[in-house]
Design a protein around this motif. Structure first.
Motif, mmCIF file in Angstrom:
data_model
loop_
_atom_site.group_PDB
_atom_site.id
_atom_site.type_symbol
_atom_site.label_atom_id
_atom_site.label_comp_id
_atom_site.label_asym_id
_atom_site.label_seq_id
_atom_site.Cartn_x
_atom_site.Cartn_y
_atom_site.Cartn_z
ATOM 1 N N MET A 97 26.761 24.086 38.191
ATOM 2 C CA MET A 97 25.878 23.519 37.174
ATOM 3 C C MET A 97 24.497 24.166 37.153
ATOM 4 S SD MET A 97 27.651 21.375 35.445
ATOM 5 C CE MET A 97 28.941 22.607 35.645
ATOM 6 N N LEU A 98 24.271 25.138 38.039
ATOM 7 C CA LEU A 98 23.033 25.922 37.962
ATOM 8 C C LEU A 98 23.124 26.970 36.854
ATOM 9 C CD1 LEU A 98 22.435 26.599 41.774
ATOM 10 C CD2 LEU A 98 21.263 24.901 40.354
ATOM 11 N N GLN A 99 24.328 27.456 36.607
ATOM 12 C CA GLN A 99 24.529 28.578 35.696
ATOM 13 C C GLN A 99 24.020 28.339 34.280
ATOM 14 O OE1 GLN A 99 25.423 31.606 36.595
ATOM 15 N NE2 GLN A 99 25.113 32.306 34.487
ATOM 16 N N PRO A 100 24.200 27.136 33.694
ATOM 17 C CA PRO A 100 23.710 26.941 32.322
ATOM 18 C C PRO A 100 22.204 27.130 32.166
ATOM 19 C CG PRO A 100 25.279 25.225 32.901
ATOM 20 C CD PRO A 100 24.970 25.977 34.161
ATOM 21 N N HIS A 101 21.465 27.187 33.292
ATOM 22 C CA HIS A 101 20.007 27.307 33.222
ATOM 23 C C HIS A 101 19.512 28.671 33.713
ATOM 24 C CE1 HIS A 101 20.418 23.004 32.632
ATOM 25 N NE2 HIS A 101 21.139 22.970 33.721
ATOM 26 N N GLN A 118 23.595 21.116 28.631
ATOM 27 C CA GLN A 118 22.582 22.056 29.097
ATOM 28 C C GLN A 118 21.256 21.376 29.458
ATOM 29 O OE1 GLN A 118 22.582 24.208 25.487
ATOM 30 N NE2 GLN A 118 24.622 25.077 25.801
ATOM 31 N N SER A 119 21.217 20.048 29.427
ATOM 32 C CA SER A 119 19.979 19.335 29.737
ATOM 33 C C SER A 119 19.608 19.527 31.202
ATOM 34 C CB SER A 119 20.136 17.842 29.440
ATOM 35 O OG SER A 119 19.055 17.110 29.980
ATOM 36 N N TYR A 120 18.504 20.224 31.455
ATOM 37 C CA TYR A 120 18.116 20.471 32.845
ATOM 38 C C TYR A 120 17.620 19.189 33.500
ATOM 39 C CZ TYR A 120 13.051 20.403 32.010
ATOM 40 O OH TYR A 120 11.770 20.019 31.713
ATOM 41 N N GLN A 121 17.030 18.285 32.721
ATOM 42 C CA GLN A 121 16.569 17.021 33.307
ATOM 43 C C GLN A 121 17.755 16.167 33.749
ATOM 44 O OE1 GLN A 121 12.308 15.627 32.000
ATOM 45 N NE2 GLN A 121 13.765 15.216 30.365
ATOM 46 N N TYR A 122 18.794 16.123 32.919
ATOM 47 C CA TYR A 122 19.978 15.357 33.320
ATOM 48 C C TYR A 122 20.582 15.948 34.585
ATOM 49 C CZ TYR A 122 24.581 13.364 33.565
ATOM 50 O OH TYR A 122 25.704 12.740 34.035
ATOM 51 N N ARG A 123 20.608 17.284 34.672
ATOM 52 C CA ARG A 123 21.185 17.903 35.853
ATOM 53 C C ARG A 123 20.352 17.571 37.090
ATOM 54 N NH1 ARG A 123 25.789 18.131 35.333
ATOM 55 N NH2 ARG A 123 25.568 19.213 33.341
ATOM 56 N N CYS A 124 19.032 17.539 36.950
ATOM 57 C CA CYS A 124 18.177 17.166 38.073
ATOM 58 C C CYS A 124 18.421 15.719 38.494
ATOM 59 C CB CYS A 124 16.702 17.363 37.710
ATOM 60 S SG CYS A 124 16.167 19.093 37.631
#
Length: 289
Positions: free
Chosen positions: A152-156, A134-140
């Protein structure tokens, strides 16, 4: 006579050195080291939920990783902007720094790997559904590196501000997209399908793009800065792969093949991520050289 190894002798010598150096010791009317770094907030952010001794390691490991990722995003965003403006020297410095940050993150797994399965099991029930997934920074970071995946947008979705940041990274050209646009501006035959595409879509490798990179690599003296860009990207993905691999091995060592707290398959999911190639043509061209 005071023994030279006696604590008071050592203390006295230290005090004399401090006086000689003119060190400032009174910060009652100025900004101190702790003030500048906001250490009260940073060091007060570790709040274990379980009685397990090892939870502090788990928290510090992930908090420090998030701090390094914050710096990674700072450098990646600036590097992408410089490449878009044909300013390659500063971009090279920033990309090299990102690779070094990834080296730090690789070695951080060595510390977490000291946690044994029983130690993790003792604290796991207190984690709920929280997960590095759920790390938004890792996803970015993944989106900035080109691994786009709308799911991968959904977890946020539950956090509008975080979702907006991840969405912006999802919709923006990636590092590799900007590199290919630069090659096209320099007159190399990169097809429009790869310079004017929907940035939200996963990248698809192209024979034409590989030929454009081959032109660079077969004449590095003529295309020296583009050649160096290709190698900076190679270094970056190499470091990213090592980080992913150590992530997999550490998770397998600590929890085996249990499902992750975020609902993924744990090790099975992470192993699939090892197969993701971010800059495919730069790796494939090596066979043709």
């Amino acid at each position: 006579m005071t023994c030279p190894h006696h604590p008071s002798a050592s203390s006295g010598a230290t005090e004399a050195i401090v006086r000689q150096e003119g060190a400032q010791l009174d910060f009652s009317h100025s900004m101190s080291y702790g003030d500048y770094l906001q250490l009260d907030s940073v060091l007060g952010a570790q709040k274990p939920l379980s009685p397990a001794h090892d939870e502090m390691l788990f928290i510090v490991q992930h908090q420090t990783s998030e701090l390094w990722m914050k710096l990674m995003l700072h450098e990646l965003h600036a590097a992408i902007a410089h490449i878009a403006r044909d300013e390659l020297p500063p971009a090279f410095k920033m990309l090299a720094r990102v690779s070094k940050i990834l080296e730090q993150l690789v070695h951080a797994w060595d510390v977490l790997a000291t946690m044994t399965p029983p130690e993790y099991t003792a604290m796991r029930p207190y984690l709920g559904q929280s997960s590095g997934f759920q790390s938004y920074q890792y996803r970015c970071i993944e989106f900035a590196m080109g691994n786009k995946n709308r799911a991968m947008l959904q977890p946020h979705a539950h956090h509008p501000e975080r979702l907006a940041q991840v969405q912006a990274a999802y919709e923006a050209p990636s590092l590799y997209d900007e590199a290919l646009r630069l090659l096209a501006r320099r007159g190399l035959p990169v097809p429009a399908s790869h310079t004017e595409r929907d940035w939200r879509q996963p990248y698809e490798a192209s024979e034409a793009v590989e030929q454009a990179w081959l032109t660079v690599y077969r004449d590095p003296q003529r295309y020296w800065d583009l050649y160096q860009l290709g190698e900076e990207l190679t270094d970056l993905e190499d470091a990213f792969r090592l980080w992913r691999f150590r992530h997999v091995t550490t998770v397998e060592r600590v929890i085996g093949f249990k499902r992750g707290t975020g609902g993924t398959g744990g090790v099975s999911y992470l192993r699939k991520m090892l197969d993701v190639v971010l800059f495919p043509e730069i790796w494939r061209l090596r066979t043709a050289l």
